[in-house]
Design an enzyme around this catalytic site. Sequence first.
Site, PDB file in Angstrom:
ATOM      1  N   ASP A 316       0.784  -1.228   0.000  1.00 41.55           N
ATOM      2  CA  ASP A 316       0.000   0.000   0.000  1.00 41.55           C
ATOM      3  C   ASP A 316       0.815   1.278   0.000  1.00 41.55           C
ATOM      4  OD1 ASP A 316      -2.547  -1.109  -0.165  1.00 41.55           O
ATOM      5  OD2 ASP A 316      -2.580  -1.570   1.957  1.00 41.55           O
ATOM      6  N   GLY A 398      -8.066   3.098   0.535  1.00 41.14           N
ATOM      7  CA  GLY A 398      -9.330   2.553   0.076  1.00 41.14           C
ATOM      8  C   GLY A 398     -10.206   2.154   1.243  1.00 41.14           C
ATOM      9  N   TYR A 400      -9.324   0.236   4.057  1.00 36.16           N
ATOM     10  CA  TYR A 400      -8.755   0.151   5.406  1.00 36.16           C
ATOM     11  C   TYR A 400      -8.274   1.498   5.904  1.00 36.16           C
ATOM     12  CZ  TYR A 400      -8.506  -4.583   7.303  1.00 36.16           C
ATOM     13  OH  TYR A 400      -8.808  -5.774   7.901  1.00 36.16           O
ATOM     14  N   ASP A 401      -8.442   1.729   7.206  1.00 33.47           N
ATOM     15  CA  ASP A 401      -7.867   2.890   7.886  1.00 33.47           C
ATOM     16  C   ASP A 401      -6.881   2.357   8.921  1.00 33.47           C
ATOM     17  OD1 ASP A 401     -10.541   3.508   6.881  1.00 33.47           O
ATOM     18  OD2 ASP A 401     -10.335   5.443   7.869  1.00 33.47           O
ATOM     19  N   HIS A 456      -7.224 -12.478   5.071  1.00 37.10           N
ATOM     20  CA  HIS A 456      -6.060 -11.756   4.561  1.00 37.10           C
ATOM     21  C   HIS A 456      -5.069 -11.520   5.692  1.00 37.10           C
ATOM     22  CE1 HIS A 456      -8.988  -8.850   6.064  1.00 37.10           C
ATOM     23  NE2 HIS A 456      -7.952  -8.084   6.380  1.00 37.10           N
ATOM     24  N   ASP A 465      16.231   3.635  12.009  1.00 37.71           N
ATOM     25  CA  ASP A 465      17.662   3.942  11.918  1.00 37.71           C
ATOM     26  C   ASP A 465      18.122   4.350  13.314  1.00 37.71           C
ATOM     27  OD1 ASP A 465      20.169   4.971  11.549  1.00 37.71           O
ATOM     28  OD2 ASP A 465      19.635   6.250   9.857  1.00 37.71           O
ATOM     29  N   MET A 466      18.517   3.332  14.088  1.00 44.28           N
ATOM     30  CA  MET A 466      18.907   3.558  15.486  1.00 44.28           C
ATOM     31  C   MET A 466      20.314   4.149  15.538  1.00 44.28           C
ATOM     32  SD  MET A 466      16.185   2.501  17.079  1.00 44.28           S
ATOM     33  CE  MET A 466      16.766   2.543  18.787  1.00 44.28           C
ATOM     34  N   HIS A 617      -5.876 -11.987   9.542  1.00 49.63           N
ATOM     35  CA  HIS A 617      -7.240 -11.523   9.797  1.00 49.63           C
ATOM     36  C   HIS A 617      -8.261 -12.440   9.142  1.00 49.63           C
ATOM     37  CE1 HIS A 617     -10.266  -7.910   9.781  1.00 49.63           C
ATOM     38  NE2 HIS A 617     -10.702  -8.942  10.446  1.00 49.63           N
TER      39      HIS A 617
END
Lengths: 654, 654
Positions: A316, A398, A400-401, A456, A465-466, A617
Amino acid sequence: MSYAFRVALLALFLFLDCRRARADGQELPNHPLDSLKTGEYWTVYDVLQQAGHLDPESFFASVLLREPAKDVVLAWQEGSPIPREAAVVILRNGRTFEARVDVAGRKLLSWREAKDVQAPFLSSEVFGADEFIKKDPRVAEALKKRGITDLNTVQCIALPMAYIAVPEQTTHRVGSGSCAEQHGLYHTWGRDIDGLTMQVDMVERKILKVVDTEIVPVAKGARSYEEIPENPRPGTTPLFISQPMGPSFQIQKGEVSWQNWRFRFRIDPRVGPVLNLVRFEDGGRLRSVMYEGSLSELYVPYMDPSNGWNTRVFLDAGEFYSAVGLLQPLRPGLDCPANAAYFDGLSVGEHGAPKLASQVVCLFERTGNDPAWRHFEGNNVYGRPSRELVLRSSAVIGNYDYLVDWRFQQEGAIDVAVGATGVIETKASSQKGASGHMDMLEYGQFVAENLIGVNHDHFFSFRLDMDVDGSANSFMVARMIQQTLPSNPMRKSIWAVKPMVVTREKDAILDIHLDAPSMWLFINPNVKGPLGYPTGYEIMPGATAKSLLAPDDPPQKLGAFSEHQFWVTPNNASERYAAGVYPTSSKGDDGLAVWTKANRNIENTDLVGWYTLGFHHMPRIEDWPVMPTMWHHFEIRPFNFFEANPVLDLPKGH
Amino acid sequence: MSYAFRVALLALFLFLDCRRARADGQELPNHPLDSLKTGEYWTVYDVLQQAGHLDPESFFASVLLREPAKDVVLAWQEGSPIPREAAVVILRNGRTFEARVDVAGRKLLSWREAKDVQAPFLSSEVFGADEFIKKDPRVAEALKKRGITDLNTVQCIALPMAYIAVPEQTTHRVGSGSCAEQHGLYHTWGRDIDGLTMQVDMVERKILKVVDTEIVPVAKGARSYEEIPENPRPGTTPLFISQPMGPSFQIQKGEVSWQNWRFRFRIDPRVGPVLNLVRFEDGGRLRSVMYEGSLSELYVPYMDPSNGWNTRVFLDAGEFYSAVGLLQPLRPGLDCPANAAYFDGLSVGEHGAPKLASQVVCLFERTGNDPAWRHFEGNNVYGRPSRELVLRSSAVIGNYDYLVDWRFQQEGAIDVAVGATGVIETKASSQKGASGHMDMLEYGQFVAENLIGVNHDHFFSFRLDMDVDGSANSFMVARMIQQTLPSNPMRKSIWAVKPMVVTREKDAILDIHLDAPSMWLFINPNVKGPLGYPTGYEIMPGATAKSLLAPDDPPQKLGAFSEHQFWVTPNNASERYAAGVYPTSSKGDDGLAVWTKANRNIENTDLVGWYTLGFHHMPRIEDWPVMPTMWHHFEIRPFNFFEANPVLDLPKGH
């Protein structure tokens, strides 16, 4: 420095600041890592236009800040010139071009065609496909067979397929088209016209192939959920949060100061908030914890083998970001409390103009009334109440939030959390429900009549980036190993710690096994605390999941970061995205699993950790028509970094 | 029923209620599952005294409500006589006696000696050992060798050893004695006198054996942490939570109503809050979710093989509860917010009189400003803000403080959380720090100069008597299994759901493996929802750990519940405590691992689930001198229980 002098200096800075911001009516950056500003987007446009690279067929697929090298940023001082570059992706007739623009110097640094890759899908492509899909007589015929003749209420889109699923993708920019029927609703969720998909040529704007496998009536389980109920549930008394003297945090020239934390963040159109220069003030010293932290990629493969579903594999962040923008606005009172501050974001429009998105990040303090520490001693309770600082954004792709939180703890830890809500993807079924086979289905579960929520996965890769007390760090795995105690009079077994500094990146590809637990630490081998230990920060996993797909499955090659919980790489400016720069129609030849094959040295050098936050899920009825938010976490926490518990000095009350 | 009639009936109930409460000046129970009341403790005392079972050598080790059989409770109706029984443990000269008292009928039902078990340690035993330990010339001599001659500043205690570590335990009530030196502090944490322990006969009140293995100076790393700092950290602006119209929950006759939840709780002296009759009102129907839920046991084995540490294995709920009481007070503003309600608890004193403990449970609503659900749709955000109801208590066992939360979610889930804080157990070392061996130590880590925080584990067993839509439930494991797709044109693999109803308890002993994930569901095979699925509730694990000790190690036999993440048993009133009724000096012959050997049927019957919440703890410097709170969670959540997302009807604002 005298007080008067400091005031004078401050006034001077404020003056300089004002001048900088108003030179040509544009906001200017304060720092090399700031978000690109409106004027900078226009500079990019002007430079490309003047170089003759923009024509009516050229679309901006991406304009991102190209960070200066880390050593340049760390050496940069306020008042010095600010290096600014942009990385640009232009899509022209299905071909992808990359440009680098020196924004500060207003000049084009490079222009090249990127072969064999697909730029992310544009908004106009995804939604613009509606027109030509519906005009195709084969689609009209297929819809007619389903009894659908009024095409005004039909919406069609074309989505990327993420990996090479069909041979046409190697020579064409191919999308997967599908349609939904909206009549009676204010949205189309749950109204897919299943069994009908199209392979679409996104450049020619035409259908290559219509695949019509079966006629399934559009399900009737969709609901206009926002309108439910007319009258809300009664009996909820008001609950107020107030901070009448304002927040405890301050922001100066883009740097957030809260408690002992100091950090910057920019809003990146591709991955959302990018935190930088995360430091902790410890007894007057500003100590580095993390140079940069952000989401890197999202991988969401669906688990239904049928036509139209077997290509639903989404990356995504990388394949859509320009199409819809990863971040969408937050709503006060719903997503963030009354005491929140909000930040707007800019991204590029398809024609190169910047687009402003309102309130895409919020920052707020909150107290869960959980003690920072407490102890009951001699009939009294001692302790200190805690609060946290939350940097929140909402990535919406789309249906999913995802709420993404960076929750700064007073004790020096950062809790990173993802809350998943929104609408599940559903598939129509000719069966009404599970009756007759009360068990679960293999590939999804009924969530309403004739409507199946398809199984899914969600995998998020966080790039960390430690820089623990500086950039040269090592990575230590401390395993807990059972020891038998043959001669101990009281015990037969115990576990002991076996610490190991991991020197090569292949050995730092880690999984969680409850039978063989370990602790994961970034340490600075060059900085020792007073007790002789190297200073360190631990990555503490939360509940999570790993991919169950076959490693040679094309989508899994692309989302290979999901096969392991944690990865460590030497810092490399070109390695920012766990599934590669161009996951749209990828062959899986870029990304974490590819880079780490080099098995590079990771000892006493600049390191990046990659945490995979995942969950499987299987939808349940409660997830329909909109999902209750589900949260997953992990934590970045000090381990022998301080000289004692760092929150002994908190106030005793709020 | 007319309104007037209902009002009249309500008035009658109130009248009856008043009369019941005031008959002899005592509070009376409202329900068979209420906590024992003050008058009931005295009835227990009177019945035993009148039966001639109390003499000056008899000490009350435990008085607990003995619940009526579940069918009796479920059939009980308000206004009917309330069955009340107490289970009593009396300790007399090292012998353990069990009594059952019919409290309502004021009569003794049974009296027997329990052979081969040890009652939990009394407060007077643990702390009373100080006197005779310090009087023993061998101890005085050992202390003198260490330069300690002022015994006023020395505190000695005797703790149970939990398992059979020495042969003397089979015939004596043996404690493990140790001392600490307090001079200069307001507490003794970090001031153990290491290398010196004693085997103590708790009945004879004398030392059986002094074990003096090495002289280690008392460490100087202890701190009077509550006094730090004189002036707290500045710059924290006030953050208020207020609920001016009062809470949204109501409590009537002990039943809490909040949103659609209904439940009762009592405060049990051994395990803390016991939730009962947890139900959810769904469209006018009161539907059962869980008959009973509580903590069942805590198991804390330490991981240092040296003398004095190799017997430090604690079963905190079962071996101490009368000594210190599991629950200790909560502090308003620190542990619970301004809008919290508080509840006091009663437990038995050693001479049979009830002891009142103030504010040991709090109940409050809070909002984290996390949306219950949200979706961005067509340039707008839709959703509902959430709040939760938290039932919190604090179990304090010497050094550790555990906050135990039952967090009721509006959507029908219960988030169970444990926050660990307090003081770690430490060991003095003649070495100053890790210098010379910068790696971690095998058995613990330096947390201050000369002071090692000893590695250990925490395991909590939660007992969940699930009654999903009634008592007859089945347990389903839904595995996610990789499928290869040899003939699929687009994909090579996928995962599919393989659900299985588990019929025998051995097959319901479950572990977490990321390579072989599964979902765990209590379902009611007799009640189907509208889509044909059985109604269900899922147990969703959080980040956790399992024991690494050898199964035949005596302490591990006792704490065997920690070897697995989840267990399911048929409900049996005698099986309440995961490590057995008497974990003090146990041989490991009672508890979950023993019961489940019968491999009983668990299909379509009354089931209990047992969740193990665990974590390994390698102390870090930040954990000293008092630990930042660390939280672990798991969730009990509806799965196909409702007909849709149950929080569509929430108000749009707080």
